[in-house]
Write a protein that holds these residues in place. Structure first.
Motif, PDB file in Angstrom:
ATOM      1  N   CYS A 279       0.835  -1.300  -0.135  1.00 25.12           N
ATOM      2  CA  CYS A 279      -0.002   0.116   0.124  1.00 25.12           C
ATOM      3  C   CYS A 279       0.896   1.302  -0.130  1.00 25.12           C
ATOM      4  CB  CYS A 279      -1.056  -0.061   1.157  1.00 25.12           C
ATOM      5  SG  CYS A 279      -1.982   1.510   1.196  1.00 25.12           S
ATOM      6  N   HIS A 280       0.588   2.249  -0.977  1.00 26.24           N
ATOM      7  CA  HIS A 280       1.249   3.559  -1.082  1.00 26.24           C
ATOM      8  C   HIS A 280       1.275   4.239   0.253  1.00 26.24           C
ATOM      9  CE1 HIS A 280      -2.719   4.002  -2.254  1.00 26.24           C
ATOM     10  NE2 HIS A 280      -2.829   5.246  -1.974  1.00 26.24           N
TER      11      HIS A 280
ATOM     12  N   ARG B  84      -5.285  -2.900   8.099  1.00 29.51           N
ATOM     13  CA  ARG B  84      -6.545  -1.968   7.737  1.00 29.51           C
ATOM     14  C   ARG B  84      -7.849  -2.875   7.866  1.00 29.51           C
ATOM     15  NH1 ARG B  84      -5.757   2.671   5.553  1.00 29.51           N
ATOM     16  NH2 ARG B  84      -4.261   2.055   4.157  1.00 29.51           N
TER      17      ARG B  84
ATOM     18  N   CYS C 267      -7.270   5.131   2.999  1.00 27.72           N
ATOM     19  CA  CYS C 267      -7.513   4.234   2.067  1.00 27.72           C
ATOM     20  C   CYS C 267      -7.899   4.701   0.629  1.00 27.72           C
ATOM     21  CB  CYS C 267      -7.876   2.997   2.633  1.00 27.72           C
ATOM     22  SG  CYS C 267      -8.385   1.671   1.247  1.00 27.72           S
ATOM     23  N   SER C 268      -7.334   4.776  -0.462  1.00 30.50           N
ATOM     24  CA  SER C 268      -8.130   5.381  -1.497  1.00 30.50           C
ATOM     25  C   SER C 268      -8.585   4.296  -2.285  1.00 30.50           C
ATOM     26  CB  SER C 268      -6.745   6.200  -2.328  1.00 30.50           C
ATOM     27  OG  SER C 268      -5.658   5.121  -2.496  1.00 30.50           O
TER      28      SER C 268
ATOM     29  N   CYS D 268      -7.575   1.850  -3.868  1.00 31.38           N
ATOM     30  CA  CYS D 268      -6.980   1.661  -5.159  1.00 31.38           C
ATOM     31  C   CYS D 268      -6.807   0.346  -5.485  1.00 31.38           C
ATOM     32  CB  CYS D 268      -5.612   2.409  -5.161  1.00 31.38           C
ATOM     33  SG  CYS D 268      -4.545   1.344  -4.338  1.00 31.38           S
ATOM     34  N   ARG D 269      -6.837  -0.626  -4.648  1.00 31.14           N
ATOM     35  CA  ARG D 269      -6.802  -2.166  -5.066  1.00 31.14           C
ATOM     36  C   ARG D 269      -5.604  -2.514  -5.365  1.00 31.14           C
ATOM     37  NH1 ARG D 269     -10.718  -4.010  -9.157  1.00 31.14           N
ATOM     38  NH2 ARG D 269     -11.282  -5.869  -7.926  1.00 31.14           N
TER      39      ARG D 269
ATOM     40  N   CYS E 182      -3.294  -3.586  -3.247  1.00 32.38           N
ATOM     41  CA  CYS E 182      -2.931  -4.680  -2.346  1.00 32.38           C
ATOM     42  C   CYS E 182      -3.689  -6.129  -2.999  1.00 32.38           C
ATOM     43  CB  CYS E 182      -3.321  -4.494  -0.905  1.00 32.38           C
ATOM     44  SG  CYS E 182      -5.087  -3.728  -0.795  1.00 32.38           S
TER      45      CYS E 182
HETATM   46  S1  SF4 Z   1      -7.028  -0.264  -1.534  1.00 29.65           S
HETATM   47 FE1  SF4 Z   1      -5.098   0.874  -1.865  1.00 29.65          FE
HETATM   48  S2  SF4 Z   1      -5.088   2.343  -0.264  1.00 29.65           S
HETATM   49 FE2  SF4 Z   1      -6.587   0.780   0.432  1.00 29.65          FE
HETATM   50  S3  SF4 Z   1      -5.307  -0.851   1.809  1.00 29.65           S
HETATM   51 FE3  SF4 Z   1      -5.198  -1.538  -0.703  1.00 29.65          FE
HETATM   52  S4  SF4 Z   1      -3.470  -0.589  -1.299  1.00 29.65           S
HETATM   53 FE4  SF4 Z   1      -3.754   0.591   0.350  1.00 29.65          FE
END
Ligand code: SF4
Ligand code: SF4
Lengths: 553, 176
Positions: A102-103, A118, A161-162, A164-165, A167
């Motif tokens: 995750c960024h 998370r 958490c954006s 962004c997917r 992960c």
């Molecule tokens: S969806 Fe993106 S921002 Fe959310 S936990 Fe996964 S990598 Fe991080």
């Protein structure tokens, strides 16, 4: 303090942080890492529960008395309704493959931003309330009770958490933490705990058709003004049509492109392209002043809200009697369309299955949603030699491409944008492989987190992206970052301004129409930004970057 | 100059220890990851620290050129300036950690009075470096505030202004 001996002072600099596990490390809500609370008026406009003034930094969040009950009930309801939610709660083996992907974790250094943690924030409560092991064994089974601190922790980290997917790409079980965040946010919304950067755009969109609450006449004024600018730089007058009944195609794009730089140049790009297609091939594309928003911040609120906003595009297409919908360079609009439209408001039977009338290409992937991405559409036109292009007009640019999370991971659009860029620019350089395509790093501001007050979160979360841009900037002299998302166009300039100030940001259709030879155009000396079409190397980088009109400033 | 020779000779080890203690200013799970992940794109934070501590150490051994020092400090502090998980003193105080590392790694040699004297001088250089780090950190924070303040104006305001959709408040009218 004054009595401290030197050794003690030095000892104090040995700031070893707590070595406790995540569950035992208290969450501190820090300035710069959160967005302001939703204004009660916006929450009320949407008819969502518990509109009130509240401040995340206050102890008292003014929750309804039975808040806990509401959340647990809400969880139960969602576990029954959404199979993915239930599965994602059950199957994680805590292997850690997602942990460092995750960024926000990479950039903020905060372990609670590891995707697995998370998800555990929510999963721990799920175990406690809905599993036998959790009920009996408690903490040993990774369960914990829902307390006020837990609720606050949810709020803090589900808005870090954006969605962004990234992960999910690395999870062997395909667990999509973004969907867990979505559920987390839905639950928080049951208590009126949204952020204003989402709630107000959503309320505006619901009332006036776009995030900014711009009235139809101002929308027309803006596009007319773009037509003037286009005429100044190209010598050609374009005539966009609005709400035209019986047009071939309805065009919908994020309002960010109409009202914010540098997206405005992308909007001009769309207008020039539609003019070209009208003059050359008689294609009739119309804009709508009511459906003046492609973006859907409802996606960041709840299923129901997303659905309410999404239907507007289809209602307008039906009203105007167009054949199908063409969508602009947007990010999460495509996530909503590709992944949720069909089960939400679809299938859109009253529209035709999209076919490009100029090339005859059937857009099979849009068969059911009836909505085609403009980059796919343009790639198809270029592939069939339907656009006359002079890529040398982009010779001043050394371009790299940022895969926006939603088109890339949410709809799998990886090659079309590259194809188009390479056809309209001569200098294109990829960022390293683990930073692009399906592994792309988020801009750090997606899913409604693009408010100014959480700039530290955005700049740290955007670091992995910026770091890869910096690499191609240093290696190849890249000076332009192209993207196909309006949020990106709004947030990447400040991100670049902080990490890689030499690099400016553009949409792809700005590049396309720089290169497009428009019938009747005058000799182009400047591009849409009014910059001389000059080779950067001829001017010298010093002069180029210090020019007052260099928009990367 | 015996100390300098010692430091020169033990440079790799000292810089490594320094690096680890800087990384340990992050919570355990984070520092574990930063130490393990060698790919600079997957671990830009760890990378920015690891590539710049060595050159900073060289500066301490040599002339202490302000320009070069800031060029090595920026990549580290630009990151720390946007990580509220660290306090300001943690963000800049990582340089002091070098004192501890040197004292520990040269424990034996420091019983020599002359070397100890040289160390005092060397430590004042470390203090100087920390002061420069304050300058750099503050510049980074100022940049963050500037970006925050300008963002709205640059985006929406500029587009509206260009379109003539905003009316200027005449100069002779009192502002509200
Ligand atoms: S969806 Fe993106 S921002 Fe959310 S936990 Fe996964 S990598 Fe991080
Ligand atoms: S990769 Fe998947 S299974 Fe492994 S910890 Fe992450 S979410 Fe759980």
């Amino acid at each position: 303090m004054a009595d401290l001996k030197p050794e003690e002072l030095i000892a104090r600099t040995d700031f070893t942080p707590p070595r406790t596990g995540w569950m035992d490390t208290p969450t501190v809500i820090r300035e710069g890492m959160f967005c302001y609370a939703a204004k009660p008026k916006s929450v009320a406009t949407l008819g969502l529960p518990y509109p009130r003034e509240w401040n995340p930094l206050d102890d008292d969040w003014k929750l309804p008395e039975n808040w806990k009950e509401i959340i647990i009930e809400g969880m139960k309801d969602r576990l029954e309704r959404f199979r993915t939610f239930k599965i994602f709660m059950d199957i994680c083996v805590r292997c850690g493959a997602c942990a460092d992907k995750c960024h926000f974790f990479i950039g903020t250094g905060d372990p609670k931003n590891m995707p697995v943690v998370r998800a555990e924030l929510l999963r721990s409560v799920y175990r406690n309330e809905f599993t036998k092991a959790g009920k009996i064994l408690g903490k040993i089974a990774g369960a914990r009770e829902l307390t006020l601190d837990v609720l606050k922790e949810w709020w803090y980290y589900f808005f870090q958490c954006s969605e962004c997917r990234r992960c999910s790409v690395f999870c062997p079980y395909g667990i999509d933490t973004a969907e867990i965040t979505m559920m987390g946010r839905e639950l928080l919304n049951l208590l009126g705990l949204n952020i204003d950067w989402i709630a107000t755009p959503v309320a505006n969109c619901y009332m006036t058709g776009n995030h900014m609450g711009i009235q139809p006449q101002a929308f027309v004024d803006m596009l007319d003004f773009f037509a003037d600018e286009i005429e100044d730089t190209t010598g050609v007058r374009v005539h966009p049509t609005y709400n035209k009944k019986g047009a071939d195609i309805l065009f919908t794009t994020p309002s960010g492109d109409v009202f914010g730089d540098p997206g405005t140049y992308t909007a001009m790009g769309y207008m020039i392209l539609f003019h070209y297609l009208k003059v050359k091939y008689g294609l009739d594309v119309t804009w709508s002043t009511f459906n003046s928003e492609g973006g859907n911040f409802g996606l960041f609120t709840s299923n129901e809200v997303m659905k309410r906003l999404n239907i507007k595009m289809y209602a307008e297409a039906k009203r105007l009697g167009v054949k199908w919908i063409l969508g602009g360079e947007c990010g999460h609009m495509w996530r909503a369309i590709t992944q949720y439209m069909d089960t939400m408001n679809g299938p859109a039977d009253f529209l035709e299955e999209p076919v490009n009338p100029i090339t005859g290409t059937k857009f099979e992937n849009a068969k059911s949603t009836k909505m085609v991405h403009i980059v796919e559409f343009t790639a198809d036109l270029i592939k069939h030699n339907k656009l006359e292009l002079d890529p040398s007009r982009n010779d001043n640019l050394k371009v790299t491409f940022h895969d926006s999370c939603n088109p890339a991971r949410g709809m799998g659009m990886l090659d079309e944008p590259r194809y188009v860029i390479k056809k309209v620019c001569k200098h294109f350089y990829e960022m390293p492989r683990n930073c692009i395509r399906e592994q792309t790093f988020c801009c750090g501001s997606g899913s409604g987190l693009n408010a100014s007050e959480d700039m530290e979160l955005r700049l740290s979360g955007g670091l992995p992206r910026a770091n890869a841009v910096k690499y191609v900037q240093e290696k190849h002299g890249v000076n332009m970052l192209a993207c196909i998302c309006a949020i990106d166009r709004a947030v990447l300039p400040p991100l670049m301004g902080y990490w890689v100030p030499e690099v400016d940001v553009t949409g792809i259709h700005e590049l396309v129409t720089n290169a497009l030879i428009i019938p009747g155009e005058k000799e182009k000396t400047v591009n849409l930004r009014g910059e001389d079409i000059l080779n950067k190397d001829e001017v010298g980088p010093e002069e180029y970057y210090t020019r007052p009109d260099f928009s990367g400033r | 100059m015996r100390l300098n020779n010692l430091l020169e000779r033990n440079k790799d080890d000292i810089v490594k220890q320094w690096l680890f203690s800087v990384i340990d200013t992050y919570p355990a799970d984070t520092s574990k990851f930063m130490k393990m992940q060698k790919d600079p794109f997957a671990n830009p934070v760890g990378n920015s620290i690891s590539v710049n501590l060595g050159p900073l150490f060289d500066e301490l051994l040599n002339e202490m050129d302000y320009e070069s020092i800031t060029s090595y400090l920026y990549p580290i502090l630009r990151v720390r300036a946007v990580q509220p998980i660290l306090s300001t003193s943690q963000s800049t105080g990582f340089i002091f950690l070098l004192k501890k590392v040197i004292r520990e790694s040269l424990k034996k040699e420091l019983s020599d009075k002359d070397i100890l004297k040289e160390l005092l001088h060397f430590e004042s250089k470390i203090d100087e470096l920390t002061l420069i780090a304050f300058d750099v950190y503050l510049k980074c924070r100022e940049k963050v505030f500037e970006i925050k303040a300008n963002e709205e104006r640059n985006r929406t305001f500029r587009a509206f202004e260009r379109a003539g959709l905003l009316t200027e408040i005449p100069a002779d009218r009192p502002s509200l």
